[in-house]
Motif scaffolding. Structure first.
Motif, PDB file in Angstrom:
ATOM      1  N   LYS A 132       0.825  -1.218   0.000  1.00 57.46           N
ATOM      2  CA  LYS A 132       0.000   0.000   0.000  1.00 57.46           C
ATOM      3  C   LYS A 132       0.855   1.262   0.000  1.00 57.46           C
ATOM      4  O   LYS A 132       0.397   2.338  -0.377  1.00 57.46           O
ATOM      5  N   ILE A 133       2.089   1.131   0.454  1.00 55.24           N
ATOM      6  CA  ILE A 133       2.930   2.319   0.649  1.00 55.24           C
ATOM      7  C   ILE A 133       3.892   2.585  -0.511  1.00 55.24           C
ATOM      8  O   ILE A 133       4.007   3.700  -1.015  1.00 55.24           O
ATOM      9  N   VAL A 134       4.603   1.542  -0.942  1.00 53.57           N
ATOM     10  CA  VAL A 134       5.738   1.743  -1.856  1.00 53.57           C
ATOM     11  C   VAL A 134       5.244   1.966  -3.285  1.00 53.57           C
ATOM     12  O   VAL A 134       4.283   1.330  -3.729  1.00 53.57           O
ATOM     13  N   LYS A 135       5.933   2.850  -3.993  1.00 53.64           N
ATOM     14  CA  LYS A 135       5.511   3.208  -5.359  1.00 53.64           C
ATOM     15  C   LYS A 135       5.465   1.976  -6.276  1.00 53.64           C
ATOM     16  O   LYS A 135       6.203   1.013  -6.059  1.00 53.64           O
ATOM     17  N   GLN A 136       4.634   2.037  -7.277  1.00 57.74           N
ATOM     18  CA  GLN A 136       4.522   0.946  -8.239  1.00 57.74           C
ATOM     19  C   GLN A 136       5.841   0.816  -8.999  1.00 57.74           C
ATOM     20  O   GLN A 136       6.538   1.797  -9.238  1.00 57.74           O
ATOM     21  N   GLY A 137       6.193  -0.416  -9.347  1.00 52.75           N
ATOM     22  CA  GLY A 137       7.423  -0.643 -10.118  1.00 52.75           C
ATOM     23  C   GLY A 137       8.621  -0.927  -9.227  1.00 52.75           C
ATOM     24  O   GLY A 137       9.666  -1.371  -9.704  1.00 52.75           O
ATOM     25  N   THR A 185       0.616  -9.419  -1.369  1.00 53.12           N
ATOM     26  CA  THR A 185       0.584  -8.152  -2.111  1.00 53.12           C
ATOM     27  C   THR A 185      -0.279  -8.316  -3.353  1.00 53.12           C
ATOM     28  O   THR A 185      -0.583  -9.441  -3.763  1.00 53.12           O
ATOM     29  N   ALA A 186      -0.602  -7.190  -3.966  1.00 56.48           N
ATOM     30  CA  ALA A 186      -1.335  -7.252  -5.234  1.00 56.48           C
ATOM     31  C   ALA A 186      -0.345  -7.188  -6.399  1.00 56.48           C
ATOM     32  O   ALA A 186      -0.741  -6.974  -7.541  1.00 56.48           O
ATOM     33  N   ARG A 187       0.954  -7.330  -6.117  1.00 55.06           N
ATOM     34  CA  ARG A 187       1.964  -7.262  -7.185  1.00 55.06           C
ATOM     35  C   ARG A 187       3.051  -8.333  -7.002  1.00 55.06           C
ATOM     36  O   ARG A 187       4.243  -8.020  -6.855  1.00 55.06           O
ATOM     37  N   PRO A 188       2.606  -9.610  -7.026  1.00 62.00           N
ATOM     38  CA  PRO A 188       3.574 -10.696  -6.795  1.00 62.00           C
ATOM     39  C   PRO A 188       4.704 -10.720  -7.834  1.00 62.00           C
ATOM     40  O   PRO A 188       5.771 -11.250  -7.562  1.00 62.00           O
ATOM     41  N   GLN A 189       4.451 -10.118  -8.990  1.00 60.36           N
ATOM     42  CA  GLN A 189       5.508 -10.081 -10.022  1.00 60.36           C
ATOM     43  C   GLN A 189       6.710  -9.245  -9.579  1.00 60.36           C
ATOM     44  O   GLN A 189       7.808  -9.390 -10.112  1.00 60.36           O
ATOM     45  N   ASP A 190       6.505  -8.374  -8.603  1.00 53.58           N
ATOM     46  CA  ASP A 190       7.598  -7.499  -8.144  1.00 53.58           C
ATOM     47  C   ASP A 190       8.282  -8.034  -6.881  1.00 53.58           C
ATOM     48  O   ASP A 190       9.132  -7.349  -6.296  1.00 53.58           O
ATOM     49  N   VAL A 191       7.872  -9.232  -6.465  1.00 48.32           N
ATOM     50  CA  VAL A 191       8.381  -9.768  -5.195  1.00 48.32           C
ATOM     51  C   VAL A 191       9.354 -10.924  -5.453  1.00 48.32           C
ATOM     52  O   VAL A 191       9.132 -11.753  -6.344  1.00 48.32           O
ATOM     53  N   LEU A 192      10.423 -10.964  -4.685  1.00 47.46           N
ATOM     54  CA  LEU A 192      11.332 -12.116  -4.708  1.00 47.46           C
ATOM     55  C   LEU A 192      12.079 -12.204  -3.383  1.00 47.46           C
ATOM     56  O   LEU A 192      11.891 -11.368  -2.508  1.00 47.46           O
ATOM     57  N   VAL A 227      12.608  -8.241 -12.842  1.00 49.18           N
ATOM     58  CA  VAL A 227      12.823  -8.102 -11.394  1.00 49.18           C
ATOM     59  C   VAL A 227      13.971  -9.032 -10.967  1.00 49.18           C
ATOM     60  O   VAL A 227      14.891  -8.639 -10.245  1.00 49.18           O
ATOM     61  N   LEU A 228      13.915 -10.254 -11.494  1.00 40.94           N
ATOM     62  CA  LEU A 228      14.982 -11.217 -11.190  1.00 40.94           C
ATOM     63  C   LEU A 228      16.330 -10.699 -11.696  1.00 40.94           C
ATOM     64  O   LEU A 228      17.335 -10.695 -10.972  1.00 40.94           O
ATOM     65  N   ALA A 229      16.347 -10.245 -12.945  1.00 41.61           N
ATOM     66  CA  ALA A 229      17.597  -9.760 -13.544  1.00 41.61           C
ATOM     67  C   ALA A 229      18.141  -8.554 -12.771  1.00 41.61           C
ATOM     68  O   ALA A 229      19.353  -8.436 -12.568  1.00 41.61           O
ATOM     69  N   THR A 230      17.238  -7.677 -12.322  1.00 48.33           N
ATOM     70  CA  THR A 230      17.682  -6.495 -11.569  1.00 48.33           C
ATOM     71  C   THR A 230      18.287  -6.914 -10.229  1.00 48.33           C
ATOM     72  O   THR A 230      19.333  -6.394  -9.820  1.00 48.33           O
ATOM     73  N   ALA A 231      17.652  -7.865  -9.558  1.00 49.17           N
ATOM     74  CA  ALA A 231      18.181  -8.308  -8.254  1.00 49.17           C
ATOM     75  C   ALA A 231      19.566  -8.936  -8.437  1.00 49.17           C
ATOM     76  O   ALA A 231      20.469  -8.717  -7.625  1.00 49.17           O
ATOM     77  N   MET A 232      19.737  -9.689  -9.510  1.00 53.11           N
ATOM     78  CA  MET A 232      21.057 -10.313  -9.763  1.00 53.11           C
ATOM     79  C   MET A 232      22.104  -9.227 -10.034  1.00 53.11           C
ATOM     80  O   MET A 232      23.238  -9.305  -9.563  1.00 53.11           O
ATOM     81  N   ALA A 233      21.709  -8.222 -10.824  1.00 54.21           N
ATOM     82  CA  ALA A 233      22.658  -7.150 -11.166  1.00 54.21           C
ATOM     83  C   ALA A 233      23.005  -6.317  -9.934  1.00 54.21           C
ATOM     84  O   ALA A 233      24.158  -5.922  -9.746  1.00 54.21           O
ATOM     85  N   ILE A 234      22.013  -6.081  -9.094  1.00 53.20           N
ATOM     86  CA  ILE A 234      22.255  -5.323  -7.853  1.00 53.20           C
ATOM     87  C   ILE A 234      23.222  -6.109  -6.967  1.00 53.20           C
ATOM     88  O   ILE A 234      24.122  -5.554  -6.336  1.00 53.20           O
ATOM     89  N   GLY A 235      23.031  -7.423  -6.932  1.00 52.07           N
ATOM     90  CA  GLY A 235      23.930  -8.276  -6.154  1.00 52.07           C
ATOM     91  C   GLY A 235      25.368  -8.052  -6.594  1.00 52.07           C
ATOM     92  O   GLY A 235      26.264  -7.842  -5.770  1.00 52.07           O
TER      93      GLY A 235
END
Ligand code: 3H9
Length: 667
Positions: free
Chosen positions: A393-398, A417-424, A450-458
């Protein structure tokens, strides 16, 4: 495309290597170098030769993919000899990283110039090897025994500035003018003529050898290569005739090259790089922008996670529910940074810079504008679901919403959440600012970007990231359970904690199952009822033996947390055993291996069968970077192959353990 080309600049021949990505010395490069130098030496109009590389870097080493394969093209030593004994001066023009065989090639040039940003080193020790192209013999002649011993045994590169100070390079070129500066240097060298490194005397003091061994005894425990590197440097000092030293180096190199340690370490080099690749994901998948991070929880994990981002220059808002917990967490981050600054790792100014990127907060609302939020609260599904419901409810979309859970079902968390695609899941390992492993847990609905971004952030925060699927404990902890449970059972049957732990530390693990339990705390997950005793662990907890934090667990601890065998703990174990009517018997070290390590290999196969890891080498990366599995044994899957599937299956069946179909098929 030709991997080596030549062109003439007046009286100078430029030999240019172009073998992307890192200009490794593949057979066709060695052939090209031989042809290029022969051309220059045969042409009377050529008075000097420059060796330079196109692309990102100077030669970064031998081509590791060629190791163990039938040799092709001219051998490395003959190319080096041609260069070093050349009648015309040869100048190496260095940018990027001159590493391993690359630096050895430069050492066989007569002069070296480098741009200020260049790095030079012999990292072979990290591959379980030594610089087998004369590096251990020529470095002591150019930079002295002390510097050579440090470079060969530790494998860390030095800067161009340091290389200039030590005599490894003769001059610094301008950052953008290497090509022209090297040619000018070569023209000046014509009058001086060739200066082969082999003709220089070895200088320096051998006392450094014992000093290095003493300083690194813990780090080098079990490894062959650092010691072989030092033996070769000693041989350089002992042999005025470099050819005798080169012969010794060759013998030592071949021993390492054909041994299992280097095979394991070379395998890990590629495994680590492979882990970054996500199967089925296009390489050009657009990543989400992560400029601002939120971390929920300022405890040990939350604080450690936060430190990674601050160190990478990414601002973090850290949220706790209680002011005192928040203050404590922030103070601990500062204390950790200041301790590092006191050890000289960075300046106090840098501490302030990193702390300046941190915003402490008592409200989840302050996470609204974050691009990535990592939850590191208490390991309980209801608590996590509540947090994710609020974040939704709080964090911006995306934005990406990640959980640092170490066991729980990420899909169930995402469903809050209503955005499981953004969760990992982003599962860090404790201490999170130190341990290199990051398990990135891909939920059923996690979006590819989302997966690729988390890997790159890692990668950006200096972690080795591995993709895992949703299952209890993911890759690492799921396999760990297969070690801990039988270890406890072995105690009941008659082994001692010391015996089991010693088998594991002798194997090369930093600590055994019970030392690890004491470190983590035996009371984790304990029901807190001292009258309800169903396991040895509960018996120890009931006696106030909660592990290192209470000064006693499976072992007794002094104030420096050094553990010694505990008569009280052993008596508790004996007592529990007799109450359980278990007969005590002799347990062999081999049985401990078969019952605590083989089941881990088996579990690895099950994880692969279920598609919870992308590849066997990812499992090995998890164990090496998350749990300290000795890299010279290449991780449980690699080690399992060396042990032999047949032997493992036979032992598992003998001990009544159900064997994975794919492991059975391999036997
Ligand atoms: C040696 O020289 C022995 C001699 O002393 C004796 C001989 C007798 N070979 O790391 P990256 C690939 S031993 C083959 O992601 P970066 C790598 O797999 C060698 N391939 O890039 C990757 O492939 P992919 C001593 C190699 O910019 C791609 O290149 N030298 C080699 O982060 C990019 O690599 C070393 O140990 C190689 N030698 O870092 C240096 N090196 O894209 C090893 C890399 O398919 N290399 N690849 O995944 C490094 O440390 C880093 O690669 C380097 C660049 C710092 C150079």
């Amino acid at each position: 495309m030709q991997s080596v080309t030549t062109h003439v600049e007046g009286d100078v021949l430029v030999v240019l290597v172009n073998n992307p990505p890192v200009n490794a010395l593949s057979w066709h490069v060695r052939q090209g170098l031989k042809d290029g130098f022969e051309q220059g030496l045969a042409d009377p109009a050529i008075k000097a030769i420059v060796l330079r590389c196109a692309g990102q870097t100077f030669i970064a080493g031998a081509d590791i993919t060629e190791f163990g394969k039938p040799p092709q093209g001219p051998d490395f030593a003959s190319v080096l000899k041609l260069m070093e004994t050349a009648s015309k001066p040869i100048v190496a023009a260095i940018h990027g990283t001159a590493l391993g065989g690359g630096l050895e090639t430069a050492l066989c040039c007569h002069y070296r110039v480098a741009v200020p940003s260049a790095k030079l080193g012999v990292p072979e020790v990290k591959l379980g090897l030594l610089p087998g192209g004369g590096g251990t013999q020529r470095l002591p002649r150019l930079v002295g025994i002390e510097q050579a011993a440090v470079m060969c045994s530790l494998g860390e590169p030095i800067s161009a500035k340091k290389a200039l100070e030590t005599g490894l390079v003769d001059a610094l070129a301008s950052e953008d003018g290497l090509a022209a500066d090297a040619i000018a240097f070569a023209r000046d060298a014509i009058a001086k003529g060739p200066r082969p490194t082999r003709s220089l005397p070895v200088k320096g003091d051998l006392a450094i050898i014992e000093k290095l061994k003493a300083e690194n005894s813990r780090k080098w425990r079990g490894f062959d290569a650092p010691y072989a590197n030092l033996r070769c440097v000693e041989a350089a000092a002992a042999n005025a005739d470099i050819d005798a030293g080169l012969k010794f180096e060759r013998e030592e190199f071949m021993k390492l090259m054909t041994g299992s340690q280097s095979a394991a370490q070379r395998y890990m080099f590629f495994a680590e790089r492979q882990a970054a690749k996500i199967d089925g994901l296009p390489k050009d998948t657009a990543l989400r922008d992560v400029k601002k991070v939120g971390v929920i929880g300022a405890g040990t994990m939350g604080g450690g996670i936060t430190m990674n981002f601050l160190a990478a220059g990414i601002p973090v808002t850290i949220v706790e529910m209680q002011k005192d917990a928040l203050d404590r967490g922030v103070a601990l981050i500062r204390k950790n940074y200041e301790a590092s600054a006191a050890k000289g790792r960075f300046t106090q100014e840098r501490v302030e810079q990193m702390m300046g990127l941190l915003t402490p907060s008592l409200s989840l609302d302050d996470l609204a504008q974050c691009d990535l939020v990592i939850e590191a609260v208490y390991e309980n599904m209801d608590v996590k679901k509540d947090v994710f419901g609020k974040l939704d409810k709080i964090v911006k979309q995306g934005a990406i919403l990640a959980s640092n859970t170490s066991y729980l079902n990420v899909d169930e968390i995402a469903a809050a959440t209503a955005r499981p695609q953004d969760v990992l899941g982003m599962h860090f390992f404790s201490p999170a600012n130190v341990m290199k492993l990051l398990e990135v847990v891909r939920g059923e609905k996690t979006a590819p970007d989302v997966l690729a971004t988390a890997m790159a952030i890692g990668k950006k925060i200096g972690k080795v990231a591995v993709v895992a699927g949703v299952c209890h404990g993911f890759i690492g902890n799921r396999m760990l359970a297969q070690r801990q449970a039988p270890a406890s059972q072995l105690l009941l049957e008659g082994a001692t904690p010391q015996q089991i732990d010693k088998v594991h530390t002798d194997f090369g693990m930093p600590m055994g199952p019970f030392q690890m339990s004491d470190l983590a705390g035996l009371d984790i997950g304990w029901h807190r009822d001292p009258n309800r005793i169903e396991t040895i662990r509960e018996a120890l907890c009931a006696a106030g033996r909660w592990g290192q934090k209470t000064g006693k667990g499976f072992y007794d601890y002094d104030e420096k947390r050094n553990g010694t065998p505990s008569p009280e703990a052993l008596a508790i174990i004996e007592d529990f055993r007799s109450k359980s009517n278990m007969a005590k018997r002799e347990i062999t070290d081999q049985e401990i291996i078969e019952r605590t390590l083989y089941p881990m290999v088996n579990e690895g196969y099950l994880i692969l069968e279920e598609g919870k890891a992308q590849r066997a080498s990812d499992i090995d990366v998890v164990w090496i970077y998350g749990y300290g599995w000795p890299v010279y044994r290449g991780g449980p899957m690699f080690w399992g192959d060396l042990e032999g599937a047949g032997k493992i299956v036979e032992a598992l069946e003998r001990h009544g353990i159900k064997v994975a179909d794919s492991l059975k098929a391999k036997a």
